[in-house]
Design an enzyme around this catalytic site. Structure first.
Site, PDB file in Angstrom:
ATOM      1  N   TYR A   1      -1.958  -2.184   1.097  1.00 28.83           N
ATOM      2  CA  TYR A   1      -0.650  -2.526   0.520  1.00 28.83           C
ATOM      3  C   TYR A   1       0.284  -3.089   1.590  1.00 28.83           C
ATOM      4  O   TYR A   1       0.944  -4.118   1.383  1.00 28.83           O
ATOM      5  CB  TYR A   1      -0.053  -1.277  -0.121  1.00 28.83           C
TER       6      TYR A   1
ATOM      7  N   ASN B   1       2.667   2.128   6.488  1.00 31.47           N
ATOM      8  CA  ASN B   1       2.760   3.423   5.818  1.00 31.47           C
ATOM      9  C   ASN B   1       1.387   4.086   5.785  1.00 31.47           C
ATOM     10  O   ASN B   1       0.372   3.419   5.586  1.00 31.47           O
ATOM     11  CB  ASN B   1       3.293   3.255   4.393  1.00 31.47           C
TER      12      ASN B   1
ATOM     13  N   ALA C   1       4.559  -9.166  -9.503  1.00 33.73           N
ATOM     14  CA  ALA C   1       3.365  -8.384  -9.837  1.00 33.73           C
ATOM     15  C   ALA C   1       2.726  -7.797  -8.591  1.00 33.73           C
ATOM     16  O   ALA C   1       2.603  -8.473  -7.564  1.00 33.73           O
ATOM     17  CB  ALA C   1       2.359  -9.258 -10.578  1.00 33.73           C
TER      18      ALA C   1
END
Length: 470
Positions: A376, A370, A312
């Site tokens: 993230y 990124n 998840a």
């Protein structure tokens, strides 16, 4: 998601046009299908000085039923193969056409102790690489550098990484190249790993370095059913309603596991549908909720589990100057902190049984970072930190912990990326294409395998050997 360019250049007209214009032509990868043989064709065997793993390779070749030929560097292979009752011959570069296309190249570099002894690698791959067919496999075996007795041996074994990753970038045509470091004493625990890297299940895994160590249970595989290796095991998969999570659940179920899928209550309908098709169990929990670990532990307590897959995850992309506190915290909480809380609950109560598997889903963003993904990337780097820090603590219970780090995978999420960025993500790897959810799922199934007891603390990129984070 459909890759129009890949489909076009592999059509009769598109292939001719690509050749005439000099356009790149990504290969349609050979992925595992239950209605096709998993192993077939011809393996070429090479070796450096005093190879230590040829006997394990002979066991592998006999087990999968393939045919072998020995390169001149592997002079010990023919008598060894004969003792194992294998069909074998000698590879002659000048007559390579008589053998047809090779399916795989395996080189045992475990005995190399000095950089001056690396020359047989050049001779072997110089002679054999052009005979390797489309979607072929290259596997190099060595000893973990950190376990080497001398600096020179460490140096020579570390050199294998540069060689293997370069082979993956040179070979193209859907060919993968991977390096397996085998700890001394772990020779009998490498078959599951070699089977994975030799088979179509590893179609999108290339340029990887995997260490196989000595672990309890690594030798107890005599009665293992290689077609249903997870029979009798229970596997939890979070985020299992759709996408990569549903694919993970499907592959684990196909290998015999009873799957318990977990997803948020709003995805209950999709989760029920996915689990119904797999004869699995659906649990609707918000893993980020404070009460979720206790609820999950209570739901699993009676029978326990053997495998936990933390799939998840969410994204809320913004540059950090524009990112809200809520966007930062929710990504960290769901992608990382929830895993820690759930594992703490399952381990403390003994619900994750000894000899179990914990597998996280990281990302190449967690390796390379990124733009617009500080939250993230931090969460996915944290997953890597969990794997590396927890592996030694779980060893006494025989529990392994590993993670996969996907690159560009064709999902509903990547379908929403702007076209130019999406195309760059697809082409910036040695396969020149995006991966499929099943590529991630097959890699997780290998890490969950009973024969992977010696693989722990590892991060395996499923990215077609992406140039990002390579």
């Amino acid at each position: 998601m459909n890759d129009s360019y890949l489909n076009f250049v592999n059509s009769p007209f598109g292939a001719r046009l690509a050749r005439s214009l000099g356009l790149p032509k990504p290969e349609v990868l050979h992925r595992y299908r239950a209605d096709r043989p998993e192993f077939d064709g011809l393996i070429a065997i090479g070796a450096g000085r005093e190879p230590h793993l040829l006997d394990a390779l002979a066991n592998l070749v006999a087990s999968v039923g393939m045919t072998s030929v020995a390169h001149e560097s592997a002079g010990l292979w023919v008598p060894l193969a004969n003792r194992h009752g294998l069909m074998t011959g000698r590879f002659e570069p000048a007559e390579s056409g008589s053998h047809g296309k090779l399916t795989a190249l395996l080189f045992d570099a475990s005995g190399i102790e000095d950089s001056s002894q690396l020359e047989p690698l050049h001779g072997f791959f110089h002679d054999t690489l052009r005979s390797l067919g489309k979607c072929g496999r290259i596997i190099v075996l060595g000893r973990p550098p950190e376990t080497c007795a001398t600096p020179r041996q460490w140096t020579a074994q570390r050199a294998l990484e540069g060689l293997t990753r370069s082979l993956g970038k040179e070979a193209r045509r859907g060919i993968t190249a991977n390096l397996v470091y085998v700890e001394q004493g772990a020779e009998n625990g490498i078959e599951a790993t070699l089977r994975f890297f030799l088979s179509p299940r590893s179609a999108y895994v290339s340029g990887q370095v995997v260490r196989v160590g000595v672990r309890a249970g690594a030798d107890a595989l005599q009665a293992l059913d290689w077609n249903q290796p997870l029979a009798g095991r229970r596997a939890v998969v979070t985020g299992a309603a759709r996408g990569i999570g549903a694919s993970i659940a499907s592959v684990l179920a196909a290998e015999g596991a009873h799957v318990i899928g977990i997803d948020i209550p709003s995805a209950r309908e999709a989760l029920d549908s996915t689990m119904r098709q797999l004869n699995g169990t659906a649990l609707a929990f918000d893993i980020a909720a404070p009460e979720a670990p206790a609820q999950i532990a209570a739901a699993l307590d009676e029978q326990g589990v053997d495998i936990v897959v933390h799939n998840a995850g969410i994204t809320k992309d913004k540059t950090i100057a524009k990112m809200t506190d809520a966007a930062w915290q929710s990504v960290i909480d769901i992608n990382l902190s929830a895993q820690e809380r759930i594992d703490d609950a399952l381990l403390a109560a003994g619900i994750l049984r000894d000899g179990g598997r914990i597998i996280g889903v990281s990302s190449i963003s967690g390796i390379a970072g990124n733009l617009g993904q500080t939250n993230y990337a931090a969460s996915k780097a944290g997953v890597i930190g969990r794997v590396q820090s927890m592996a030694p603590h779980l060893r006494a219970r025989g529990i392994t912990i590993n993670a996969v780090a996907p690159g560009f995978i064709e999902t509903q999420m990547t379908a929403k990326i702007p076209l130019t960025i999406r195309e760059a993500g697809r082409r910036m790897n040695s396969m020149s294409q995006g991966g499929q959810p099943v590529d991630v799922a097959q890699t997780i199934a290998w890490l969950a395998h009973p024969g992977s007891a010696g693989v722990s603390g590892q991060i395996v990129r499923v990215c077609g050997q992406s140039l990002i984070g390579a």
